[in-house]
Scaffold this motif. Structure first.
Motif, short mmCIF file in Angstrom:
data_model
loop_
_atom_site.label_atom_id
_atom_site.label_comp_id
_atom_site.label_asym_id
_atom_site.label_seq_id
_atom_site.Cartn_x
_atom_site.Cartn_y
_atom_site.Cartn_z
N PHE A 22 -8.70 81.74 115.79
CA PHE A 22 -8.27 83.09 115.49
C PHE A 22 -8.88 83.57 114.17
O PHE A 22 -9.37 84.70 114.06
CB PHE A 22 -6.74 83.12 115.42
CG PHE A 22 -6.15 84.50 115.40
CD1 PHE A 22 -5.77 85.12 116.58
CD2 PHE A 22 -5.96 85.19 114.20
CE1 PHE A 22 -5.22 86.39 116.57
CE2 PHE A 22 -5.41 86.45 114.19
CZ PHE A 22 -5.04 87.07 115.37
N ALA A 23 -8.85 82.70 113.14
CA ALA A 23 -9.39 83.07 111.83
C ALA A 23 -10.91 83.26 111.90
O ALA A 23 -11.46 84.18 111.28
CB ALA A 23 -9.03 81.99 110.81
N HIS A 24 -11.61 82.40 112.67
CA HIS A 24 -13.06 82.53 112.77
C HIS A 24 -13.45 83.83 113.47
O HIS A 24 -14.40 84.51 113.07
CB HIS A 24 -13.63 81.33 113.52
CG HIS A 24 -13.49 80.05 112.77
ND1 HIS A 24 -13.56 78.80 113.38
CD2 HIS A 24 -13.28 79.81 111.44
CE1 HIS A 24 -13.41 77.86 112.46
NE2 HIS A 24 -13.23 78.45 111.28
N LEU A 25 -12.73 84.19 114.52
CA LEU A 25 -13.02 85.44 115.20
C LEU A 25 -12.75 86.64 114.29
O LEU A 25 -13.50 87.62 114.31
CB LEU A 25 -12.17 85.54 116.47
CG LEU A 25 -12.61 84.67 117.66
CD1 LEU A 25 -11.52 84.64 118.73
CD2 LEU A 25 -13.91 85.20 118.26
N HIS A 26 -11.69 86.56 113.51
CA HIS A 26 -11.39 87.65 112.58
C HIS A 26 -12.48 87.80 111.54
O HIS A 26 -12.93 88.92 111.23
CB HIS A 26 -10.04 87.38 111.90
CG HIS A 26 -9.76 88.30 110.75
ND1 HIS A 26 -10.11 87.97 109.44
CD2 HIS A 26 -9.20 89.55 110.69
CE1 HIS A 26 -9.78 88.95 108.63
NE2 HIS A 26 -9.21 89.92 109.38
N ASP A 27 -12.94 86.69 110.97
CA ASP A 27 -13.98 86.74 109.94
C ASP A 27 -15.29 87.29 110.51
O ASP A 27 -15.99 88.08 109.84
CB ASP A 27 -14.21 85.35 109.36
CG ASP A 27 -12.96 84.84 108.63
OD1 ASP A 27 -12.08 85.67 108.31
OD2 ASP A 27 -12.87 83.62 108.42
N LEU A 28 -15.63 86.86 111.74
CA LEU A 28 -16.88 87.33 112.33
C LEU A 28 -16.80 88.83 112.64
O LEU A 28 -17.77 89.57 112.41
CB LEU A 28 -17.17 86.55 113.62
CG LEU A 28 -18.47 86.90 114.33
CD1 LEU A 28 -19.67 86.60 113.44
CD2 LEU A 28 -18.60 86.14 115.63
#
Length: 230
Positions: A22-28
């Motif tokens: 979830f955090a990686h998708l948000h950052d990208l």
């Protein structure tokens, strides 16, 4: 009432993996120009499509139907999640996101909406209706009666008869008795029908010659039928 809560290693691992993804998708998404609430909506969209595809895949598999469409959208959502994890691992400069990645991130909502719609609203094939046992029993009780057609004997070929010389009544010998001819029941019933039609049409009983011509049988059999109908 006391509830015994036992930690499940698989559940804990799933929570950790979901939070990191979830955090990686948000950052990208944020690096690709989707700021504010939009950056938080992207991981929700990817995870929902992944869950919907997996749920549809299980239903199709249990029903014995093709699962190609569900596998396709599951692979698309999994590729989006894995792509974000790999991209944020240092292989991509989040301060200088390429244009093609910005295009993919911007076009993801339409792709996710299309996949979710197809997964939810694709109708499943209805199972074939089971045959009615009562109807099958009724059909089984029907008796099939085979009726054999009546084959009428071929008429004897006409033979030219030579007229006998006329004798005096006193010298004429008595005629020999006609031999008894066996007549089938079906032929006798048909002859009776012909005789009834003749009587209704002419008002007089049918004679042996007319009966022979109508039935196409030998003279001896026609005489025997006429005798039984008299």
């Amino acid at each position: 009432m006391h509830l015994n809560v036992r930690p499940d290693a698989v559940l804990v691992q799933a929570v950790i993996a979901g939070a990191l993804s979830f955090a990686h998708l948000h950052d990208l998404a944020e690096a690709a120009g989707q700021d504010g609430w939009k950056a938080w909506a992207y991981p929700v969209s990817v995870d929902l499509l992944l869950v919907a595809a997996w749920h549809r895949l299980r239903r199709l598999r249990d029903a014995g139907e093709p699962t190609r469409s569900a596998w396709t959208w599951f692979a698309v959502a999994l590729a989006a999640s894995l792509g974000a994890n790999v991209a944020t691992a240092g292989l991509l400069d989040l301060n200088a996101v390429p244009s093609w990645l910005r295009i993919l991130v911007a076009g993801w909502p339409a792709l996710a909406f299309l996949g979710g719609t197809l997964l939810v609203h694709t109708p499943a094939e209805e199972p074939a209706a089971a045959p009615d046992p009562e109807q099958g029993q009724d059909q089984a009780d029907v008796q099939h009666v085979d009726v054999e057609p009546i084959h009428e004997p071929d008429p004897e070929p006409a033979v030219s008869e030579i007229p006998a010389p006329e004798l005096a009544p006193a010298l004429l010998p008595p005629p020999p008795p006609a031999p008894a001819v066996a007549v089938p029941d079906a032929l006798l019933a048909y002859g009776r029908k012909v005789a009834d039609e003749h009587r209704a049409r002419t008002g007089s009983p049918i004679d042996a010659d007319t009966l022979r011509a109508r039935l196409g049988v030998p003279a001896s059999m026609a005489a025997s039928i006429a005798a039984q109908l008299a």
